[in-house]
Motif scaffolding. Sequence first.
Motif, PDB file in Angstrom:
ATOM      1  N   GLY A 136      -8.075  16.527   2.776  1.00 49.05           N
ATOM      2  CA  GLY A 136      -7.390  14.925   2.965  1.00 49.05           C
ATOM      3  C   GLY A 136      -8.421  14.701   3.044  1.00 49.05           C
ATOM      4  O   GLY A 136      -9.955  14.391   2.527  1.00 49.05           O
ATOM      5  N   GLU A 137      -8.029  13.753   1.230  1.00 47.98           N
ATOM      6  CA  GLU A 137      -9.382  12.834   0.359  1.00 47.98           C
ATOM      7  C   GLU A 137      -8.216  11.291   0.758  1.00 47.98           C
ATOM      8  O   GLU A 137      -6.949  11.461   0.839  1.00 47.98           O
ATOM      9  CB  GLU A 137      -9.444  13.293  -0.234  1.00 47.98           C
ATOM     10  N   ALA A 138      -8.956  10.632  -0.091  1.00 48.83           N
ATOM     11  CA  ALA A 138      -8.859   9.741   0.163  1.00 48.83           C
ATOM     12  C   ALA A 138      -8.092   9.054  -1.079  1.00 48.83           C
ATOM     13  O   ALA A 138      -8.063   9.600  -2.375  1.00 48.83           O
ATOM     14  CB  ALA A 138      -9.998   8.656  -0.270  1.00 48.83           C
ATOM     15  N   ASP A 139      -7.228   8.221  -1.372  1.00 48.84           N
ATOM     16  CA  ASP A 139      -6.113   7.694  -2.307  1.00 48.84           C
ATOM     17  C   ASP A 139      -6.854   7.052  -2.794  1.00 48.84           C
ATOM     18  O   ASP A 139      -7.561   6.505  -3.582  1.00 48.84           O
ATOM     19  CB  ASP A 139      -5.272   7.256  -1.380  1.00 48.84           C
ATOM     20  N   ALA A 140      -5.692   6.476  -4.174  1.00 49.16           N
ATOM     21  CA  ALA A 140      -6.478   6.328  -5.289  1.00 49.16           C
ATOM     22  C   ALA A 140      -7.053   4.264  -5.016  1.00 49.16           C
ATOM     23  O   ALA A 140      -7.964   3.987  -5.027  1.00 49.16           O
ATOM     24  CB  ALA A 140      -5.527   6.084  -5.765  1.00 49.16           C
ATOM     25  N   ASP A 141      -6.027   4.115  -3.493  1.00 48.67           N
ATOM     26  CA  ASP A 141      -6.377   2.674  -3.602  1.00 48.67           C
ATOM     27  C   ASP A 141      -7.824   2.745  -2.761  1.00 48.67           C
ATOM     28  O   ASP A 141      -8.303   1.959  -2.737  1.00 48.67           O
ATOM     29  CB  ASP A 141      -5.140   2.171  -2.906  1.00 48.67           C
ATOM     30  N   ALA A 142      -7.565   4.094  -1.728  1.00 46.60           N
ATOM     31  CA  ALA A 142      -8.706   3.923  -1.015  1.00 46.60           C
ATOM     32  C   ALA A 142     -10.623   3.691  -1.878  1.00 46.60           C
ATOM     33  O   ALA A 142     -10.867   3.548  -1.650  1.00 46.60           O
ATOM     34  CB  ALA A 142      -9.340   4.702   0.093  1.00 46.60           C
ATOM     35  N   GLU A 155      -3.780  16.116  -5.084  1.00 45.91           N
ATOM     36  CA  GLU A 155      -4.273  15.126  -5.923  1.00 45.91           C
ATOM     37  C   GLU A 155      -4.160  14.846  -7.524  1.00 45.91           C
ATOM     38  O   GLU A 155      -3.312  16.062  -7.612  1.00 45.91           O
ATOM     39  CB  GLU A 155      -6.703  15.079  -5.742  1.00 45.91           C
ATOM     40  N   GLY A 156      -3.643  13.538  -7.930  1.00 49.37           N
ATOM     41  CA  GLY A 156      -3.805  13.942  -9.628  1.00 49.37           C
ATOM     42  C   GLY A 156      -4.274  12.766 -10.413  1.00 49.37           C
ATOM     43  O   GLY A 156      -5.471  12.143 -10.217  1.00 49.37           O
ATOM     44  N   ARG A 157      -3.708  12.265 -11.142  1.00 50.13           N
ATOM     45  CA  ARG A 157      -4.451  11.476 -12.314  1.00 50.13           C
ATOM     46  C   ARG A 157      -4.486   9.565 -11.061  1.00 50.13           C
ATOM     47  O   ARG A 157      -5.975   9.563 -12.093  1.00 50.13           O
ATOM     48  CB  ARG A 157      -3.292  10.936 -14.168  1.00 50.13           C
TER      49      ARG A 157
END
Length: 516
Positions: free
Chosen positions: A79-85, A200-202
Amino acid sequence: MALPEDENRVHPGADENDDEPAHAQGLTHLIRRSIGGLGTFARRLLLGVLLLAVALVGIRAYLSTQGPPLRPWQTLVPGEADADAIANMGWADYVKAEAAMFDDVHRRLRAKLEPADRTPLNRYHDESLASPLRFERDWNRSFVLEPEGEPRGVAVMLHGLTDSPYSMRSLAQLYAAHGYVALVPRLPGHGTVPAGLTREGRKEWNAVVDLAMREAQRRAGPDRPIHLVGYSNGAALALLHQLRRIERDQPSDVERIVLLSPMIEVNRFARYAGLAGVPAFFTRYAKSAWLDLLPEYNPFKYNSFPVRAARESYLVTADLQRALEAVSRQQRMDRLPPVLAFQSVVDDTVSARAVMQRLFDALPDNGSELELFDVNRSRVLAPMLRPAATQWTNEILQRPRDYTLTVLGVASQDDASVLARSRAAHAGAIAAQPIGLAYPAEVYSLSHVALPFADDDPLYGLHPKGTGGLRLGAVAVRGERNGLLVSQDALSRLGSNPFHAYMLSRIAGTIEPDDR
């Protein structure tokens, strides 16, 4: 697996006109008219292509049911933070969240391991030789190296795809020795389990690059220089960060860019890699979401490779090409800082020629330099080299360019000492200088993965320093072909750079220009 009902989907077996939404009926009618308007040959060709596509997907689905089941590290998604976070985090926030995520993955993974997983070469077994816990620190995590005394500058370093911050270790040590703070972020999806790259990605990678650059600017203040260093996919992300700033009419936020094996253009298969994962929509064919399912014996790099990672890497290069074209149209390429890049002439991951033709030939006359590591053209090895892959460098030094081009190779077929043959920007002649090293007789070329690692790297070096421990770069196994789960090509691929010391000296010259 039951599919959710969708009022906009035409369900198999239903009459095509019964209760079909008006827009779907219109689309069906349009397709029929389009096909009907084609000639007989065109219709047959289209039908053949569709049947071939269906057959390939069917074969892919069938093959995905073969072999052993997915292991926990291929199904447990961190569970990783998304780009906005990530965009709202500082460096300390990111490192704190990363530590909590690592602890959670470690706990959940230990609970899922079976007795058969507890082998001496499984990185996820804490007592194995491949466990990251056996090293002085877990180099899978983001890290900072501080210089002695007052910092003179800051360097941000971006690792490659399926890789980890370990690959930036020697470069971070170089910069720290020259008075720079070395910031090495872990890009999301990396360092934990391969399943992380199925999510996860770019977007997340770009967000972390921005985060690291914000931290670099905070530490550098208004007066200290910032260098941006990237390896492979990290090199593409570094360039993309700069080009997007220029495209938005913002000034560059770095003084120098250093690239190793830059991912300017990848294998064209990556463009369509997403199709290989289509059967994974159904749980029975979940393994089709992976291009490689291999034992995980490497402490700081994944061996298994998900389809999504290939697709995301292609999209990074596509974004990069669009940004290059946009900045060129705006006539702002002169705002890009000088680039120093190192590339192996033979590279099975990225296109070496594209580094020169699509990147460097588009750069302004700003002091950029490209260094190419040639193949070993000794009398013994030269006849075994593939001409299509190795002969493209024969003529590239014959004309001047807007940048310095250097090719490092043997002095002659009978002399293994290495010469750096260079043509400076706009120079009328080629200069040749020995670098004080010889091309190893047992090495026919460098590789994509070799450049960041010294020949004596304890893990990946061909001649590792120290005794004991895991020595992946010096593995020499013999036996019959097709008898191993891991390909013999993977085991024999050069994992370190015999000219690493030369490369470091060239990078040091950009840090301390007076020492060049």
